[in-house]
Design a protein around this motif. Structure first.
Motif, PDB file in Angstrom:
ATOM      1  N   PRO A 171       0.821  -1.219   0.000  1.00 50.36           N
ATOM      2  CA  PRO A 171       0.000   0.000   0.000  1.00 50.36           C
ATOM      3  C   PRO A 171       0.854   1.267   0.000  1.00 50.36           C
ATOM      4  O   PRO A 171       0.533   2.240  -0.683  1.00 50.36           O
ATOM      5  N   ARG A 216       2.211   1.893  -3.419  1.00 50.28           N
ATOM      6  CA  ARG A 216       1.175   2.360  -4.332  1.00 50.28           C
ATOM      7  C   ARG A 216       0.796   3.811  -4.053  1.00 50.28           C
ATOM      8  O   ARG A 216       0.539   4.576  -4.986  1.00 50.28           O
ATOM      9  N   THR A 217       0.756   4.188  -2.792  1.00 52.52           N
ATOM     10  CA  THR A 217       0.474   5.585  -2.451  1.00 52.52           C
ATOM     11  C   THR A 217       1.557   6.482  -3.037  1.00 52.52           C
ATOM     12  O   THR A 217       1.280   7.557  -3.570  1.00 52.52           O
ATOM     13  N   GLU A 218       2.788   5.999  -2.947  1.00 54.29           N
ATOM     14  CA  GLU A 218       3.921   6.748  -3.476  1.00 54.29           C
ATOM     15  C   GLU A 218       3.809   6.871  -5.011  1.00 54.29           C
ATOM     16  O   GLU A 218       4.007   7.951  -5.564  1.00 54.29           O
ATOM     17  N   SER A 240       1.084   9.277  -5.878  1.00 53.53           N
ATOM     18  CA  SER A 240       1.546  10.652  -5.658  1.00 53.53           C
ATOM     19  C   SER A 240       2.476  11.084  -6.789  1.00 53.53           C
ATOM     20  O   SER A 240       2.359  12.198  -7.319  1.00 53.53           O
ATOM     21  N   THR A 257       1.965   2.710   6.515  1.00 49.98           N
ATOM     22  CA  THR A 257       0.941   3.685   6.158  1.00 49.98           C
ATOM     23  C   THR A 257      -0.343   3.333   6.890  1.00 49.98           C
ATOM     24  O   THR A 257      -0.513   2.208   7.350  1.00 49.98           O
ATOM     25  N   MET A 262      -3.039   8.474   4.600  1.00 40.79           N
ATOM     26  CA  MET A 262      -3.466   8.572   3.203  1.00 40.79           C
ATOM     27  C   MET A 262      -4.278   9.848   2.959  1.00 40.79           C
ATOM     28  O   MET A 262      -4.145  10.492   1.921  1.00 40.79           O
ATOM     29  N   ASN A 297      -1.965  12.835   3.025  1.00 44.81           N
ATOM     30  CA  ASN A 297      -1.223  12.864   1.769  1.00 44.81           C
ATOM     31  C   ASN A 297      -2.112  13.361   0.633  1.00 44.81           C
ATOM     32  O   ASN A 297      -1.680  14.139  -0.224  1.00 44.81           O
ATOM     33  N   LEU A 298      -3.383  12.920   0.644  1.00 42.71           N
ATOM     34  CA  LEU A 298      -4.317  13.350  -0.398  1.00 42.71           C
ATOM     35  C   LEU A 298      -4.556  14.862  -0.311  1.00 42.71           C
ATOM     36  O   LEU A 298      -4.630  15.554  -1.341  1.00 42.71           O
ATOM     37  N   ASP A 348      -4.884   2.944 -11.377  1.00 42.82           N
ATOM     38  CA  ASP A 348      -4.231   3.996 -10.591  1.00 42.82           C
ATOM     39  C   ASP A 348      -3.905   5.194 -11.465  1.00 42.82           C
ATOM     40  O   ASP A 348      -4.073   6.348 -11.055  1.00 42.82           O
ATOM     41  N   VAL A 406      -9.239   4.916  -2.851  1.00 41.95           N
ATOM     42  CA  VAL A 406      -8.992   4.078  -1.684  1.00 41.95           C
ATOM     43  C   VAL A 406      -9.894   2.834  -1.717  1.00 41.95           C
ATOM     44  O   VAL A 406      -9.441   1.711  -1.459  1.00 41.95           O
ATOM     45  N   HIS A 408      -8.701   0.388  -4.345  1.00 45.50           N
ATOM     46  CA  HIS A 408      -7.544  -0.187  -3.719  1.00 45.50           C
ATOM     47  C   HIS A 408      -7.883  -1.347  -2.791  1.00 45.50           C
ATOM     48  O   HIS A 408      -7.331  -2.441  -2.867  1.00 45.50           O
TER      49      HIS A 408
END
Lengths: 228, 228, 228, 228
Positions: free
Chosen positions: A25, A28-30, A33, A103, A108, A111-112, D34, D91, D94
């Motif tokens: 996760p 994927r968030t990275e 972004s 995370t 999240m 970050n969003l 994504d 999310v 995900h």
């Protein structure tokens, strides 16, 4: 499609409970972004419009067009400034994520919210381009980057409180120094906003000076060294 | 991912304690760059606008529309040219990154400056599309691609000086030959800019010729062979 | 990532000296292509413009707006059609790349030319949306998807000639069946173009029918089974 | 990337002849999705246009511009709302994909249809921004997010029926609870649509309330815990 890719190996008991596929996760968030940063930085050019051919009298295009392009110079400066500011934001985001190990949902959303500020930048960039002499354009621009800087501090505070999402060995002094670097931006941005009503070029100079400060090699990097 | 990509010094045993997640900084810079290239190449089409229906008298659309589309032909040529030029830039960027083993802050800024030139391309493309007969359009286009070519040379020089960011075994003659290929572009682009004031089609021909030269299989690839 | 993906010959010990970082050139080409597909499919919506508020007399917005939105219905149909066509192209591209094992410069240019056709789709989509009754709009749309289909055949022919870029064990009948599926599209698209001058809805029906054919599970997949 | 994901099961010798490159089809579908989410969320800002300088009389810009920007406030609210709604959709997407283990053609089309609804969001966002007082704008917005929510339920139902694409050990109660969470959205969105004709602010409140509900940590996550 591959049998092994979808069915857990029978001889992997610990793993069997976690048949994860693909990246974590956090990764994927990275990546998400990074995608937003790459798109924002590339969209900036769309705010610069080619002079409308219908607005130039036929037969005068050859003389007129160079002047029209020259009039766009504020746009070009705003473009270059924003390109490097978004680039710096990307590097900073990067450097923070290098120290993050886990995370959670709250992280999240923070970050969003940070990404929302970044994704907003094309608007004030276009505003400065169109209204370079108007302090209000600097105000909107300055508030956007201030909001993003505050979000970065919140993100960092949330992640490092009790070493929530970072390595338990991450030294406290490093955490503080990184926060110190981050806390530098909001007051300078706010000063730039206020000074826009005196002279907008002083504001630009302040933005650029902070930019150069953050772009110097070895700011967060050097601090980050110990854990790398 | 490989030790050599992330550890600058061979004597860095602390690295073992480095629970890095995700790809290396170099891989992420590369992925970010790829994102910018992919977005730029796809945004190009947005510069071609469908003829405004309100500008065509009702009842004449069937006869008018084909002519209006035909008038966009300069746009289409500019689109195809830019698509392949950006494609070539992507391949060149790729080939350089294949030889890079480490990254540092300065390299990231040079790469960002290069990406800024690439991200700028939709603007001169639209300019050529709207003002195909104006030498100034060629000038802006030519200066953009020249700037990108110079950035590529600077990037390469920075990375290879004292084998800073490349393999220590990367042979010096190869480094020179790659630089030689890169140095070919700026003078040809500048010639194309100057000749735009004689005949813009000569300029286009020069751009296309350089394009074909770089697209031939085995230019940088062949040189790169020894290290692959 | 696997040795077989990057080394054509099994006897390539020099590979050991190849400290490659990141994904293989093939994987990067694939990721780049995926990026282009994702951007194209998402850009389609930008072609649908919200009705201009200034074009509606004040006080009549409540009655007028629903009609104005209803007038956009051709746009919405064009949007849905293009979304699924680009989606199908993505799946087809995917299925081809699953069978590719190596890449070379020529393959990259063929792939880039294919991507150029895909990236062009927002233009004819907007054209159909604005001029749904005009056969010329169907012609431009049809030629774009025909060009992409021909590029896919060329890509496949190039990659499979003498098993150049595919597994040496990839059975010849499978190669032929995949090509057969690909060769289906151009004549149907060309028929749709011609029939646009009779009735544009017949054209739409043909596009949609081919769409449904390609979307049925087990077309290329089933053929691909033997090698998976 | 994990051994089990890339190494063939011992009892699948035919697999050994399959030198697959790159990520699995499921990982690529996820990366593609994504990409679409990242692009949609970043495109939203393009719907907010800078006030046209030509629409402001010369000499009155300093007084006029702040008012013009203030008039955009509905746009900004729509921007923030959509940013977080798309973020929540990402999310949710995900969290669903974390439980998916296999993919098939039908699943890909359902996912594509879901992405189509997501990619459509910039249009109703711009509509709300331009016509904030018009219930029809809320209707179009509400129908878009309702359609996306229904697609998510269909996707989940398809994937979990007979544990088609999920782990065979995924507990039935968890499947049901996830579906329950998903089924919450459509009726609330439909209520928000209906109430738009009473008072559009009640609609906004409903959207925001559902948003906050989904954003609370531990909704789907907590449910998902058992399998992670």
């Amino acid at each position: 499609m591959m049998p092994t890719a979808s069915t857990p190996a029978p001889a992997a008991p610990a793993h069997a409970a976690h048949p994860a596929h693909g990246p974590s996760p956090l990764a994927r968030t990275e990546a998400f972004s990074d995608g937003v940063f790459a798109i924002v930085i590339t969209l900036l050019i769309l705010e610069i419009k080619v002079p409308d051919p219908h607005s130039i009298p036929a037969g005068q295009v050859a003389q007129e067009l160079p002047h029209r392009l020259w009039e766009l110079k504020a746009m070009f400066i705003a473009y270059v400034l924003s390109f490097f500011i978004v680039g710096t934001f990307w590097v900073a985001h990067h450097n923070v994520f290098k120290l993050i190990r886990r995370t959670d949902r709250m992280f999240m959303w923070l970050n969003l919210a940070l990404l929302m500020c970044v994704a907003f930048i094309p608007f004030p960039t276009a505003l400065i381009g169109e209204y370079v002499n108007q302090p209000i354009a600097i105000v909107v621009y300055g508030l956007t980057v201030t909001a993003r800087s505050i979000m970065l501090v919140l993100l960092w505070n949330y992640a490092t409180a009790n070493h929530r999402l970072v390595d338990s060995e991450l030294p406290e002094p490093l955490i503080k120094r990184v926060r110190g670097q981050m806390l530098l931006a909001p007051p300078i941005y706010l000063a730039a906003i206020a000074l826009a009503y005196v002279n907008i070029w002083i504001s630009f100079l302040l933005f650029a000076a902070l930019q150069v400060h953050y772009m110097r090699p070895g700011q967060i990097d050097r601090h980050a060294k110990p854990v790398h």
